[in-house]
Design an enzyme around this catalytic site. Structure first.
Site, PDB file in Angstrom:
ATOM      1  N   LYS A  41      -3.163  -8.151  -0.638  1.00  0.00           N
ATOM      2  CA  LYS A  41      -4.079  -9.288  -0.519  1.00  0.00           C
ATOM      3  C   LYS A  41      -4.875  -9.511  -1.803  1.00  0.00           C
ATOM      4  CE  LYS A  41      -5.911  -7.071   2.932  1.00  0.00           C
ATOM      5  NZ  LYS A  41      -4.957  -5.968   3.144  1.00  0.00           N
TER       6      LYS A  41
ATOM      7  N   GLY B 173      -9.420  -1.508  -0.043  1.00  0.00           N
ATOM      8  CA  GLY B 173      -9.170  -1.247  -1.456  1.00  0.00           C
ATOM      9  C   GLY B 173      -8.210  -2.323  -1.921  1.00  0.00           C
ATOM     10  N   HIS B 174      -8.714  -3.285  -2.649  1.00  0.00           N
ATOM     11  CA  HIS B 174      -7.894  -4.435  -3.068  1.00  0.00           C
ATOM     12  C   HIS B 174      -7.627  -4.334  -4.564  1.00  0.00           C
ATOM     13  CE1 HIS B 174      -9.269  -6.959   0.654  1.00  0.00           C
ATOM     14  NE2 HIS B 174      -8.673  -5.825   0.965  1.00  0.00           N
TER      15      HIS B 174
ATOM     16  N   GLN C 180      -8.127  -5.247   5.538  1.00  0.00           N
ATOM     17  CA  GLN C 180      -7.258  -4.564   6.515  1.00  0.00           C
ATOM     18  C   GLN C 180      -6.091  -5.491   6.882  1.00  0.00           C
ATOM     19  OE1 GLN C 180     -11.038  -4.262   7.276  1.00  0.00           O
ATOM     20  NE2 GLN C 180     -10.618  -2.797   5.690  1.00  0.00           N
TER      21      GLN C 180
HETATM   22  P1  GDP Z   1      -4.547  -4.894  -0.447  1.00  0.00           P
HETATM   23  O1  GDP Z   1      -5.433  -3.903   0.199  1.00  0.00           O
HETATM   24  O2  GDP Z   1      -3.853  -5.778   0.530  1.00  0.00           O
HETATM   25  O3  GDP Z   1      -5.231  -5.707  -1.519  1.00  0.00           O
HETATM   26  O4  GDP Z   1      -3.400  -4.059  -1.172  1.00  0.00           O
HETATM   27  P2  GDP Z   1      -3.616  -2.711  -2.058  1.00  0.00           P
HETATM   28  O5  GDP Z   1      -4.169  -3.109  -3.355  1.00  0.00           O
HETATM   29  O6  GDP Z   1      -4.317  -1.678  -1.288  1.00  0.00           O
HETATM   30  O7  GDP Z   1      -2.122  -2.211  -2.167  1.00  0.00           O
HETATM   31  C1  GDP Z   1      -1.113  -2.963  -2.741  1.00  0.00           C
HETATM   32  C2  GDP Z   1      -0.513  -2.144  -3.901  1.00  0.00           C
HETATM   33  O8  GDP Z   1       0.703  -2.741  -4.307  1.00  0.00           O
HETATM   34  C3  GDP Z   1      -1.407  -2.156  -5.135  1.00  0.00           C
HETATM   35  O9  GDP Z   1      -1.221  -0.941  -5.828  1.00  0.00           O
HETATM   36  C4  GDP Z   1      -0.866  -3.323  -5.946  1.00  0.00           C
HETATM   37  O10 GDP Z   1      -1.115  -3.192  -7.329  1.00  0.00           O
HETATM   38  C5  GDP Z   1       0.608  -3.238  -5.653  1.00  0.00           C
HETATM   39  N1  GDP Z   1       1.344  -4.508  -5.613  1.00  0.00           N
HETATM   40  C6  GDP Z   1       0.907  -5.724  -5.214  1.00  0.00           C
HETATM   41  N2  GDP Z   1       1.920  -6.608  -5.226  1.00  0.00           N
HETATM   42  C7  GDP Z   1       3.021  -5.937  -5.645  1.00  0.00           C
HETATM   43  C8  GDP Z   1       4.393  -6.295  -5.828  1.00  0.00           C
HETATM   44  O11 GDP Z   1       4.818  -7.418  -5.580  1.00  0.00           O
HETATM   45  N3  GDP Z   1       5.257  -5.316  -6.250  1.00  0.00           N
HETATM   46  C9  GDP Z   1       4.810  -4.045  -6.501  1.00  0.00           C
HETATM   47  N4  GDP Z   1       5.719  -3.155  -6.903  1.00  0.00           N
HETATM   48  N5  GDP Z   1       3.532  -3.673  -6.337  1.00  0.00           N
HETATM   49  C10 GDP Z   1       2.649  -4.602  -5.887  1.00  0.00           C
HETATM   50  P1  IMO Z   2      -7.213  -3.001   2.907  1.00  0.00           P
HETATM   51  O1  IMO Z   2      -8.224  -4.114   2.964  1.00  0.00           O
HETATM   52  C1  IMO Z   2      -5.058   0.132   5.035  1.00  0.00           C
HETATM   53  C2  IMO Z   2      -7.131   2.106   8.348  1.00  0.00           C
HETATM   54  C3  IMO Z   2      -7.481   3.555   8.184  1.00  0.00           C
HETATM   55  C4  IMO Z   2      -7.437   4.026   9.631  1.00  0.00           C
HETATM   56  C5  IMO Z   2      -7.993   2.837  10.387  1.00  0.00           C
HETATM   57  C6  IMO Z   2      -9.471   2.930  10.705  1.00  0.00           C
HETATM   58  O2  IMO Z   2      -7.182  -2.290   1.617  1.00  0.00           O
HETATM   59  O3  IMO Z   2      -5.877  -3.478   3.362  1.00  0.00           O
HETATM   60  P2  IMO Z   2     -11.686   2.723   9.245  1.00  0.00           P
HETATM   61  O4  IMO Z   2     -12.114   3.447   8.016  1.00  0.00           O
HETATM   62  O5  IMO Z   2     -11.586   1.247   9.088  1.00  0.00           O
HETATM   63  O6  IMO Z   2     -12.480   3.097  10.453  1.00  0.00           O
HETATM   64  O7  IMO Z   2     -10.187   3.272   9.527  1.00  0.00           O
HETATM   65  O8  IMO Z   2      -7.765   1.702   9.555  1.00  0.00           O
HETATM   66  N1  IMO Z   2      -7.625   1.208   7.280  1.00  0.00           N
HETATM   67  C7  IMO Z   2      -6.850   0.661   6.331  1.00  0.00           C
HETATM   68  N2  IMO Z   2      -5.547   0.847   6.060  1.00  0.00           N
HETATM   69  N3  IMO Z   2      -5.772  -0.738   4.298  1.00  0.00           N
HETATM   70  C8  IMO Z   2      -7.077  -0.955   4.571  1.00  0.00           C
HETATM   71  O9  IMO Z   2      -7.797  -1.920   3.962  1.00  0.00           O
HETATM   72  C9  IMO Z   2      -7.685  -0.202   5.599  1.00  0.00           C
HETATM   73  N4  IMO Z   2      -8.924  -0.149   6.111  1.00  0.00           N
HETATM   74  C10 IMO Z   2      -8.875   0.713   7.147  1.00  0.00           C
HETATM   75  O10 IMO Z   2      -6.539   4.220   7.387  1.00  0.00           O
HETATM   76  O11 IMO Z   2      -6.094   4.197  10.030  1.00  0.00           O
HETATM   77 MG    MG Z   3      -5.776  -1.833   0.216  1.00  0.00          MG
END
Ligand code: GDP
Ligand code: IMO
Ligand code: MG
Length: 421
Positions: free
Chosen positions: A16, A40-41, A222
């Site tokens: 996201k 964690g975005h 999430q």
């Molecule tokens: P979010 O929580 O939905 O914002 O996603 P996260 O940042 O936690 O996890 C997504 C991971 O995939 C991060 O390490 C990004 O840098 C990486 N990522 C995002 N888009 C792509 C993609 O199209 N390909 C690859 N290989 N990595 C990606």
């Molecule tokens: P983003 O925004 C992935 C998961 C936790 C656990 C459950 C409840 O980066 O996509 P909490 O701390 O919210 O009470 O945990 O939800 N969880 C996530 N998993 N991405 C997240 O956020 C998450 N936020 C919470 O691992 O299973």
């Molecule tokens: Mg994340």
């Protein structure tokens, strides 16, 4: 103007943050509406990788206003760290960020209660991020919470003390020693960073921005399968992660919702406990984790990996009113000979496309379609027209089942690795 919404359709970490950053130039305002530092975005551009937890993912774009809505829970200590890191990178956070007075605060004792509750659950623990999310939302719904706007009150410290007293009693039940003077002092000090920000009556300001014709993008945290009502309860987070959460978390009417971007990975991942029907606990899952660098952005935990689950995706699309799909990370699947896609479940010997009520005790058995993988590296494609035919076929299988078009395909973590279809 309408408010567009971008959210995750699986168990979070769909990508996201990257997509918000990519789409931000089309908007004036980016607004987070729920969750907190459990998120964690990740954003990547110009060789920089940055992980945001509380601050919206439009913060790096020039001339954009970022808003933390009333539905978010804020840990001032995590927030301060984020502000400090962004300031070091030259981002003027104070100028670009507004915070709703009605957002709730996470106290250090919320984190302790989170950990104590998880420890007591033992084998049935949720696998929470231990950021205090559940206890903070419990205090919100229990009508005990402390809100961002309270930092402006002269009796703020007294209000905190009342809540801390209640937490001390709860923690003693868990045999937890409770908060130390130093921990409380550090938390109170971090409140100063929050106080320096522009605090707003979010619902009024956001509706004012809408009436001025400003384009607003709501950023989900999430994913839909972690939604408090519709996720795999009790293995969920504590907020409504679906589109409806954008209404209550920002103070906008449902009639204001415009486009809904649904973000999903070309496969599935999950961190923490809970059912995951298509999980692969074998070398194939391991290959996904390695190729996709599937380790949590917030906690560093390895993410569980598995095949794409279409009944679950379809469920999320229904709940959210998704108008267009964004597929992330198909580059991770390059070199897989065969790709499986779950299109229905077998429950009590019968095939069905609905997610059954009780999936915690009886994980439904996935029934798979088989697709051919794409042998080539797709991370350097400059246009979707250059795609391998196998990728086009994979997307067509998804679209046929879900009946919503995939309009964007992300093929790498960097901003530039984004193909419009
Ligand atoms: P979010 O929580 O939905 O914002 O996603 P996260 O940042 O936690 O996890 C997504 C991971 O995939 C991060 O390490 C990004 O840098 C990486 N990522 C995002 N888009 C792509 C993609 O199209 N390909 C690859 N290989 N990595 C990606
Ligand atoms: P983003 O925004 C992935 C998961 C936790 C656990 C459950 C409840 O980066 O996509 P909490 O701390 O919210 O009470 O945990 O939800 N969880 C996530 N998993 N991405 C997240 O956020 C998450 N936020 C919470 O691992 O299973
Ligand atoms: Mg994340």
């Amino acid at each position: 103007m309408k408010v567009d919404v971008l959210l995750g359709l699986q168990w979070g970490d769909e990508g996201k943050g990257k997509l918000i950053d990519v789409l931000a130039p089309e908007y004036d305002v980016i607004a987070r509406f729920q969750g907190g530092p459990n998120a964690g975005h990740t954003l990547e551009f110009d060789g920089i990788k940055h992980v945001l937890h509380t601050i919206p993912s439009g913060i790096f774009r020039e001339g954009k206003l970022n808003i933390i809505g009333n539905g978010v829970v804020i840990d001032p200590m995590v927030f301060k760290k984020e502000v400090d890191a962004l300031t070091k990178l030259g981002v003027d956070v104070k100028k670009k960020l507004w915070i709703s007075r009605k957002a709730h605060l996470i106290l250090p004792t919320h984190r302790m209660l989170d950990a104590a509750s998880e420890a007591m659950k033992g084998k049935t623990k949720i696998g929470s991020t231990l950021k205090g999310i559940g206890p903070a939302y419990m205090d919100k719904t229990g009508r005990n919470g402390i809100r961002v706007g309270d930092v402006e009150r002269t009796d703020f410290k007294e209000a905190v003390d009342v809540l801390l007293k209640k937490h001390a009693e709860l923690l003693s039940f868990y045999n937890h020693p409770g908060i130390t003077a130093e921990e409380l002092e550090a938390w109170m000090a971090s409140i100063e960073t929050l106080k320096q920000m522009t605090l707003i009556d979010g619902e009024y300001e956001i509706n004012q921005l809408i009436s001025e014709g400003k384009r607003i993008l709501a950023e989900g945290a999430q994913g839909s399968l972690l939604d408090i009502d519709f996720g795999s309860y009790p293995y969920v987070t504590s907020s409504n992660t679906v589109t409806a959460g954008a209404c209550t978390g920002l103070g906008i009417s449902p009639a204001r919702v415009g486009k809904v971007y649904g973000v999903f990975k070309a496969y599935c991942t999950r961190v923490g406990s809970g059912p995951f029907p298509t999980e692969l606990e074998d070398a194939t899952g391991e290959k996904m984790r390695k190729n996709g660098n599937e380790f949590g952005s917030t906690t560093g935990r390895p993410r569980r990996c598995g095949w794409l689950d279409l009944p679950a995706l379809k469920y999320a699309v229904m709940l959210n009113g998704v108008t267009q799909l964004i597929m992330m990370k198909p580059d991770v699947l390059s070199g897989f000979d065969e790709l499986k896609v779950c299109h229905q479940y077998k429950v009590n010997g019968k095939s069905q496309k609905r997610i059954p009520y009780n999936i915690v005790n009886e994980i439904p058995e996935p029934e798979y379609l088989s697709c051919k993988g794409w042998p080539t590296d797709i991370s350097k494609l400059k246009s979707y027209n250059e795609r391998p035919e196998e990728l086009q076929h994979y997307i067509e299988v998804i679209e046929k089942e879900i009946q919503v078009p995939v309009t964007i395909v992300s093929v790498g973590p960097d901003r530039t690795q984004t193909l419009i279809r």
